[in-house]
Design a protein around this motif. Sequence first.
Motif, PDB file in Angstrom:
ATOM      1  N   ASN A  20       0.811  -1.224   0.000  1.00 50.33           N
ATOM      2  CA  ASN A  20       0.000   0.000   0.000  1.00 50.33           C
ATOM      3  C   ASN A  20       0.841   1.269   0.000  1.00 50.33           C
ATOM      4  O   ASN A  20       0.288   2.368  -0.148  1.00 50.33           O
ATOM      5  CB  ASN A  20      -0.946   0.011   1.204  1.00 50.33           C
ATOM      6  CG  ASN A  20      -2.098  -0.957   1.031  1.00 50.33           C
ATOM      7  OD1 ASN A  20      -2.508  -1.241  -0.093  1.00 50.33           O
ATOM      8  ND2 ASN A  20      -2.613  -1.482   2.132  1.00 50.33           N
ATOM      9  N   LEU A  21       2.167   1.132   0.181  1.00 49.69           N
ATOM     10  CA  LEU A  21       3.047   2.301   0.122  1.00 49.69           C
ATOM     11  C   LEU A  21       3.588   2.547  -1.292  1.00 49.69           C
ATOM     12  O   LEU A  21       4.303   3.518  -1.513  1.00 49.69           O
ATOM     13  CB  LEU A  21       4.218   2.148   1.106  1.00 49.69           C
ATOM     14  CG  LEU A  21       3.855   2.152   2.591  1.00 49.69           C
ATOM     15  CD1 LEU A  21       5.108   2.081   3.453  1.00 49.69           C
ATOM     16  CD2 LEU A  21       3.039   3.393   2.944  1.00 49.69           C
ATOM     17  N   ARG A  22       3.245   1.647  -2.224  1.00 53.90           N
ATOM     18  CA  ARG A  22       3.581   1.918  -3.624  1.00 53.90           C
ATOM     19  C   ARG A  22       2.839   3.198  -4.035  1.00 53.90           C
ATOM     20  O   ARG A  22       1.648   3.328  -3.825  1.00 53.90           O
ATOM     21  CB  ARG A  22       3.183   0.745  -4.510  1.00 53.90           C
ATOM     22  CG  ARG A  22       3.434   0.999  -6.004  1.00 53.90           C
ATOM     23  CD  ARG A  22       2.854  -0.106  -6.864  1.00 53.90           C
ATOM     24  NE  ARG A  22       3.677  -1.324  -6.842  1.00 53.90           N
ATOM     25  CZ  ARG A  22       3.345  -2.460  -7.479  1.00 53.90           C
ATOM     26  NH1 ARG A  22       2.202  -2.521  -8.161  1.00 53.90           N
ATOM     27  NH2 ARG A  22       4.141  -3.520  -7.415  1.00 53.90           N
ATOM     28  N   TRP A  23       3.561   4.118  -4.659  1.00 50.47           N
ATOM     29  CA  TRP A  23       3.000   5.406  -5.106  1.00 50.47           C
ATOM     30  C   TRP A  23       2.469   6.230  -3.937  1.00 50.47           C
ATOM     31  O   TRP A  23       1.392   6.811  -3.996  1.00 50.47           O
ATOM     32  CB  TRP A  23       1.904   5.187  -6.148  1.00 50.47           C
ATOM     33  CG  TRP A  23       2.399   4.481  -7.364  1.00 50.47           C
ATOM     34  CD1 TRP A  23       3.543   4.706  -8.059  1.00 50.47           C
ATOM     35  CD2 TRP A  23       1.739   3.413  -8.043  1.00 50.47           C
ATOM     36  NE1 TRP A  23       3.659   3.850  -9.117  1.00 50.47           N
ATOM     37  CE2 TRP A  23       2.557   3.039  -9.136  1.00 50.47           C
ATOM     38  CE3 TRP A  23       0.528   2.735  -7.835  1.00 50.47           C
ATOM     39  CZ2 TRP A  23       2.213   2.014 -10.004  1.00 50.47           C
ATOM     40  CZ3 TRP A  23       0.183   1.722  -8.711  1.00 50.47           C
ATOM     41  CH2 TRP A  23       1.016   1.370  -9.776  1.00 50.47           C
ATOM     42  N   LYS A  24       3.249   6.248  -2.866  1.00 48.50           N
ATOM     43  CA  LYS A  24       2.974   7.168  -1.772  1.00 48.50           C
ATOM     44  C   LYS A  24       4.261   7.897  -1.412  1.00 48.50           C
ATOM     45  O   LYS A  24       5.365   7.406  -1.654  1.00 48.50           O
ATOM     46  CB  LYS A  24       2.431   6.428  -0.545  1.00 48.50           C
ATOM     47  CG  LYS A  24       0.965   6.051  -0.655  1.00 48.50           C
ATOM     48  CD  LYS A  24       0.413   5.543   0.678  1.00 48.50           C
ATOM     49  CE  LYS A  24      -1.081   5.247   0.557  1.00 48.50           C
ATOM     50  NZ  LYS A  24      -1.652   4.747   1.831  1.00 48.50           N
ATOM     51  N   GLU A  25       4.090   9.072  -0.823  1.00 45.78           N
ATOM     52  CA  GLU A  25       5.250   9.825  -0.344  1.00 45.78           C
ATOM     53  C   GLU A  25       6.021   8.942   0.636  1.00 45.78           C
ATOM     54  O   GLU A  25       5.419   8.223   1.432  1.00 45.78           O
ATOM     55  CB  GLU A  25       4.774  11.106   0.343  1.00 45.78           C
ATOM     56  CG  GLU A  25       5.880  12.054   0.720  1.00 45.78           C
ATOM     57  CD  GLU A  25       5.355  13.418   1.163  1.00 45.78           C
ATOM     58  OE1 GLU A  25       6.182  14.244   1.588  1.00 45.78           O
ATOM     59  OE2 GLU A  25       4.133  13.655   1.087  1.00 45.78           O
ATOM     60  N   GLY A  82      20.574  -6.592  -6.430  1.00 42.10           N
ATOM     61  CA  GLY A  82      19.575  -6.750  -7.474  1.00 42.10           C
ATOM     62  C   GLY A  82      18.567  -5.624  -7.427  1.00 42.10           C
ATOM     63  O   GLY A  82      18.717  -4.665  -6.657  1.00 42.10           O
ATOM     64  N   ILE A  83      17.535  -5.710  -8.269  1.00 41.06           N
ATOM     65  CA  ILE A  83      16.516  -4.666  -8.285  1.00 41.06           C
ATOM     66  C   ILE A  83      15.331  -5.080  -7.423  1.00 41.06           C
ATOM     67  O   ILE A  83      15.013  -6.255  -7.288  1.00 41.06           O
ATOM     68  CB  ILE A  83      16.039  -4.358  -9.718  1.00 41.06           C
ATOM     69  CG1 ILE A  83      15.425  -5.588 -10.386  1.00 41.06           C
ATOM     70  CG2 ILE A  83      17.175  -3.803 -10.565  1.00 41.06           C
ATOM     71  CD1 ILE A  83      14.737  -5.294 -11.715  1.00 41.06           C
ATOM     72  N   SER A  84      14.674  -4.084  -6.840  1.00 43.40           N
ATOM     73  CA  SER A  84      13.524  -4.352  -5.981  1.00 43.40           C
ATOM     74  C   SER A  84      12.773  -3.049  -5.735  1.00 43.40           C
ATOM     75  O   SER A  84      13.352  -1.961  -5.787  1.00 43.40           O
ATOM     76  CB  SER A  84      13.982  -4.945  -4.645  1.00 43.40           C
ATOM     77  OG  SER A  84      12.903  -5.040  -3.728  1.00 43.40           O
ATOM     78  N   GLU A  85      11.474  -3.159  -5.449  1.00 40.34           N
ATOM     79  CA  GLU A  85      10.743  -1.976  -4.982  1.00 40.34           C
ATOM     80  C   GLU A  85      11.284  -1.518  -3.636  1.00 40.34           C
ATOM     81  O   GLU A  85      11.223  -0.327  -3.313  1.00 40.34           O
ATOM     82  CB  GLU A  85       9.257  -2.290  -4.858  1.00 40.34           C
ATOM     83  CG  GLU A  85       8.471  -2.114  -6.128  1.00 40.34           C
ATOM     84  CD  GLU A  85       6.972  -2.123  -5.884  1.00 40.34           C
ATOM     85  OE1 GLU A  85       6.377  -1.031  -5.806  1.00 40.34           O
ATOM     86  OE2 GLU A  85       6.413  -3.227  -5.779  1.00 40.34           O
ATOM     87  N   ASP A  86      11.791  -2.428  -2.865  1.00 40.33           N
ATOM     88  CA  ASP A  86      12.406  -2.103  -1.572  1.00 40.33           C
ATOM     89  C   ASP A  86      13.802  -1.542  -1.868  1.00 40.33           C
ATOM     90  O   ASP A  86      14.798  -2.262  -1.839  1.00 40.33           O
ATOM     91  CB  ASP A  86      12.489  -3.361  -0.707  1.00 40.33           C
ATOM     92  CG  ASP A  86      13.194  -3.121   0.621  1.00 40.33           C
ATOM     93  OD1 ASP A  86      13.507  -1.955   0.946  1.00 40.33           O
ATOM     94  OD2 ASP A  86      13.458  -4.113   1.332  1.00 40.33           O
ATOM     95  N   CYS A  87      13.871  -0.239  -2.152  1.00 38.62           N
ATOM     96  CA  CYS A  87      15.116   0.329  -2.700  1.00 38.62           C
ATOM     97  C   CYS A  87      15.551   1.623  -2.038  1.00 38.62           C
ATOM     98  O   CYS A  87      16.560   2.211  -2.457  1.00 38.62           O
ATOM     99  CB  CYS A  87      14.944   0.581  -4.195  1.00 38.62           C
ATOM    100  SG  CYS A  87      13.668   1.816  -4.574  1.00 38.62           S
ATOM    101  N   LEU A  88      14.825   2.102  -1.026  1.00 38.44           N
ATOM    102  CA  LEU A  88      15.130   3.428  -0.490  1.00 38.44           C
ATOM    103  C   LEU A  88      16.249   3.356   0.549  1.00 38.44           C
ATOM    104  O   LEU A  88      16.026   3.364   1.762  1.00 38.44           O
ATOM    105  CB  LEU A  88      13.867   4.074   0.070  1.00 38.44           C
ATOM    106  CG  LEU A  88      12.770   4.321  -0.976  1.00 38.44           C
ATOM    107  CD1 LEU A  88      11.603   5.068  -0.377  1.00 38.44           C
ATOM    108  CD2 LEU A  88      13.319   5.058  -2.186  1.00 38.44           C
ATOM    109  N   TYR A  89      17.454   3.304   0.033  1.00 37.09           N
ATOM    110  CA  TYR A  89      18.664   3.213   0.853  1.00 37.09           C
ATOM    111  C   TYR A  89      19.652   4.294   0.414  1.00 37.09           C
ATOM    112  O   TYR A  89      19.644   4.737  -0.737  1.00 37.09           O
ATOM    113  CB  TYR A  89      19.308   1.841   0.703  1.00 37.09           C
ATOM    114  CG  TYR A  89      18.417   0.705   1.153  1.00 37.09           C
ATOM    115  CD1 TYR A  89      18.417   0.289   2.491  1.00 37.09           C
ATOM    116  CD2 TYR A  89      17.573   0.066   0.254  1.00 37.09           C
ATOM    117  CE1 TYR A  89      17.585  -0.741   2.910  1.00 37.09           C
ATOM    118  CE2 TYR A  89      16.742  -0.962   0.668  1.00 37.09           C
ATOM    119  CZ  TYR A  89      16.748  -1.363   1.993  1.00 37.09           C
ATOM    120  OH  TYR A  89      15.920  -2.373   2.414  1.00 37.09           O
TER     121      TYR A  89
END
Length: 550
Positions: A55-60, A95-102
Motif C-alpha cells: 500500500n506504500l507503492r506510489w505514496k510519499e 539486485g533490483i527491488s521496490e524495496d530500494c530506499l537506501y
Amino acid sequence: MIKIFFTVTAFLIISFVFAQQPQVKVEEGIMEGITLSSGVQAFRGIPFAKPPVGNLRWKEPQPADHWTGVRKVDRFGNSPMQKPIYGDMRFRSPGISEDCLYLNIWRPKAGGSGKLPVLVYFYGGGFNAGDGSENRYDGESFAKAGIIVVTVNYRLGIFGFFAHPELTQESQKNASGNYGLLDQYAALKWVKKNIAAFGGNPDEVTIGGESAGSMSVSAQMSSPLSKGLFKRAIGQSGSVFNLRYGTISLGEQEQRGVTFAAKVNAGNLSQLRKIPAAELLDWASEPGAFMTRLIIDGYFLPKSPLEIFEAGEQSKVPLLAGWTSTEAPYLAFTGKSYPSPNNYERLVREQFGTGADEVLKLYPGKTESEVLKSATGLASDNFIVYSTWKWLDLQRKNSGQPVYVYIFSKARPSMKAAYSDVETGLAGGINKKSDNTDKENLPPALPGASHASDIEYLLGNLNSNDVFDWTKDDYKTSLLGQRYFINFIKTGNPNGRDLAVWPKTTATDKFMNILNIAIEAKASPEQFRERYLFLDGLFVEKEQRFLKSP
C-alpha cells in the motif's frame, strides 16, 4: 600449548578487528559500517524510509522503521526497479527491488566532530535507470579529502513518476507523481537530522548530480519543500529547463495514468498496487506505454520551475554547473542521413520550420566540416547544454548568488583491447558494436568529452572503470577537476592555491565566464550565447503555451 596460544591470539586479533568497525547511532538505531583499506569508513545500504511496497507503492516516502541491536550496513541496498538500459551502468547492489530506499555514506578516517562538509549526490539515468552503488559515484576519493559523501537511491520510471486521479484523491497533499523527487527530499531531511552523528555539518550540505541527477538538483532548488536543506549546488549536464524532457501538468500525467491502468486491465488503484513489481515494469517498458516526466503537482512543484526561478522563489545558493564539450554526436541530429550541406539544411528546415534561417546562421553548414561541427553543437544544445545554461542564467540573475560555469573537454582515451566488440553510445554509455553497414560509410564523430564521460574524472573514480586505457593526462585532468569541486563543496568557491582562476558570473556580467576543464584549465567568456538565446526563445514560447493550456 603452543597451538592453544596461537588459537587464542588469532581469536583476539579477529575480535579486535571486528571491534574496530565503525559504529554510529542515528534516530532509528545503531549501525555498523566497514573500514576500507584507505582508512575511509563506509556505511552501505542505510534505510532512510520504509520500503515503498504494498500500500506504500506510489505514496510519499514514510520514515524508516527503528531497529534494536546493531544493524550491519556493510552492503549496498537494492537498486530501484529498472530495465538494463545503459551499458555503462555497473551496480554493486544485490539486485533490483521496490524495496530500494537506501543511502550510502563515506566519511574520512578521523570521522570528524560534526564540522565536516557534506556532498549528497543523485545519480543519472533519465529517471528510468541508475542507483547509488555505481562505482563512478563512489565517495572514497572525496572522503579522503575531508568530505562526507552520501549517494541516494530514488524510485524510477513507473514506480517513481506515475500519477493517477485516485492517487491524487487519496493524497493529503492532493498531488501524485513526483515520488522519485520526494524520495530525494526525504533523504535530504534524513541527512539534515542524522549527518552530525557521522561527523558532518548539517548546515554545510552541497547537493550534486549528473544528467537526471543534475535535473534533480535543479528540481530540489525549485521546490519550496527542500529550502534550507542544502547550502550549495552542483550540476553536471542537465536541468529541468529542457527543450525535450520538460515538466508536465498533473492533469496530463493523470490521464496518462488512466490510459496505462486500462492497458494493464486494472479497474482501480487497489488492483494497480497488486500487480507484481516485475510485471508492472514489463508493462511500463513496452514502447509508448509510460513516459517518465517531472510533474507540476501543486505540492513538490507548486508552479513551473521557470515561474519559480523567474520570481526568485528558488533556493538562493551558489551554483556550480556545466556540460561536456560534445554531449551528443552529430548523428543524434542527422540520423542515418549523410552529413552533407544539402541533407543538413533539409533536416534543419524540417525540424525548425520558420526558424530554420536563424538556425542556419547560428549553426552554419555550408561544408561537410561545418556540418559536423554544427550538427554536433545543435544535437548537444537541444539535448542538454541549453537547459544547463538556462539554469545558470536564471540563478545568477535572480538569486543574488554567484554561479560558476564549466565545460569539461577531456576526451576519454581508447578502450582496452578486451572491449574491442563494443562502442560508445549516443549518451555516453557503451553498447555492442552493431552490424549497421550504413554507419561505416559515415564520418566519425568529432572528438571530445561525451555525455556522462566526466563523472569518473570529476568524482575521482577513474580506477573504477576498466573499459578505458587511462593515461597520465587523464589522471591529471581528474585531480584538477576534483580540486575545483572539493573547494566549492568546502567553501562555496572553487578557486584555490595553484589553480587557474575560475571567474564567478553574477547578474551584472554581460556574458558568462566559462572554465574549460581538461589537462589544463582556462577561463574565457562564453562563445555561443546567441545560440542559447535563440533556443531560449523556443523554450519560453513552449512554456507559455503550457501555462495557458487548461
